[in-house]
Design an enzyme around this catalytic site. Sequence first.
Site, PDB file in Angstrom:
ATOM      1  CB  CYS B  80      -0.986  -0.039   1.160  1.00 55.44           C
ATOM      2  SG  CYS B  80      -2.347   1.128   0.957  1.00 55.44           S
ATOM      3  CG  HIS B 185      -3.658  -3.613   2.828  1.00 53.23           C
ATOM      4  ND1 HIS B 185      -2.680  -3.128   3.658  1.00 53.23           N
ATOM      5  CD2 HIS B 185      -4.278  -2.532   2.316  1.00 53.23           C
ATOM      6  CE1 HIS B 185      -2.719  -1.800   3.663  1.00 53.23           C
ATOM      7  NE2 HIS B 185      -3.676  -1.415   2.849  1.00 53.23           N
ATOM      8  CD  GLU B 187      -1.320  -6.117   5.171  1.00 55.26           C
ATOM      9  OE1 GLU B 187      -1.005  -6.518   4.034  1.00 55.26           O
ATOM     10  OE2 GLU B 187      -1.521  -4.918   5.430  1.00 55.26           O
TER      11      GLU B 187
END
Lengths: 248, 204
Positions: B80, B185, B187
């Site tokens: 990001c 993202h 994650e």
Amino acid sequence: MLRKRLITVLTFNDGVLFRTKLFNPDYRYTHNFIDAWSIDEIVALDVTRPGQGDKENFYKMVKHLASKCFVPLAAGGGVRTVDDFKKLLSIGADKVIINTEAVRRPELITEAANLFGAQCVVVSIDAKKHEDGSYEVFTEFGTKPTGMKPEEWAKKAQKLGAGEIMITSIERDGFLEGYDNQLNKMVSEAVDIPVLVCGGAGKWQDFVDGFEKGKASAVCTTNIYHFTETSIKSAKSYMKNAGINVRL
Amino acid sequence: MIVIINYGLGNLFSVLGAVEKLGFKAKISSKIKDMEKADKLILPGVGAFSDGMKNLHELGLVEPLTKLVVENKKPILGICLGCQLMAKESDEFGHNQGLGWIDGSVIRLETENKELRVPHVGWDELLQRKKSTLFEGIPEDALFYYTHSFHIKCKNVNDILGECDYGGLFTAAFCHNNIYGTQFHPEKSQLHGLNLLRNFLEKR
């Protein structure tokens, strides 16, 4: 194409999940199961009344959720300062939700957006419908009238730097009778940023209506006891069949 | 050891959680010494470009990190804002210089379609444009979580690994030698996100 989101809102009172299963607060239940399902996003709200608990207990929960759930996590409740943003972000929140303080001190929206980016700032608006059909923004857990119209406040919040608006109908909350889509649509059409709608969903069709009639970007539900192993999937299958573009 | 670079803005804890979940040892650090010893680096990010660069400068990381990544070719993944900082420049809140590792600039997400709101928030596609170790085992129709108002525009088309279509195509993943970046993202993108992250940590 961007999918429509289904968001689970978890409310905590002094670090304990507000909803219970068979009247026992079982918060482990929640964070262990959420990631395995196809929930799109989690909102964690601290609804502890001032002076009624230790903020650390909420922070512990956010940290725990963040370490277990690999989906976006928004956190809020009692956020007053940029330091509160920093704290929540440092323990795993991706976005921060502000409500009362944003009304009291709108500059907070801009300060936070400049520091953390607009995508990080979710302005939550609680609205009440008056007998004459007009709507008004309330703060402080829905107790304090502000004299502002929800769609105007949403517009202003966007201008100040908000990345998303979360609109909650105070009188629909907890009644499972569907969203106030008149309110949702009005707010959604007033802004260009995503709008999350809250308050009242009780059946899968309510989600569909939230998107179609309420023009929502995301639909929220707090009634987690609805959610057993298969319920998010079945909610999403229902929406898909109704023509809503969701992530299965 | 994986080092997650702490420059005071990133969503460090979620990245740490994901890396540990995948079974890797990881450390959050602002010290260049730790980064030099690391097998791989992750530059996470939630925040504004200008503050990100300001913090990296204040920590004295810009020069030594650039040496480590560009000269010594230490593998790094920017996520990001982290991937945006790798660009030469950005237009977010005025003009700002970036780390300059990727030939490109960061620009605002513009959509003609009024129905498409900005920020772009939610689950969306990753159109795989190139074969990459990053994408091994990731289905073509996998969805990832995005949340951003800006994106990197790569000058060198060869750097683009994947794109996303939101009222027009933008770079969603890139790779230049040892330097990787994702606008989404990983994650926060459940199974496919974790798999993509594992590919970077294991295979690259």
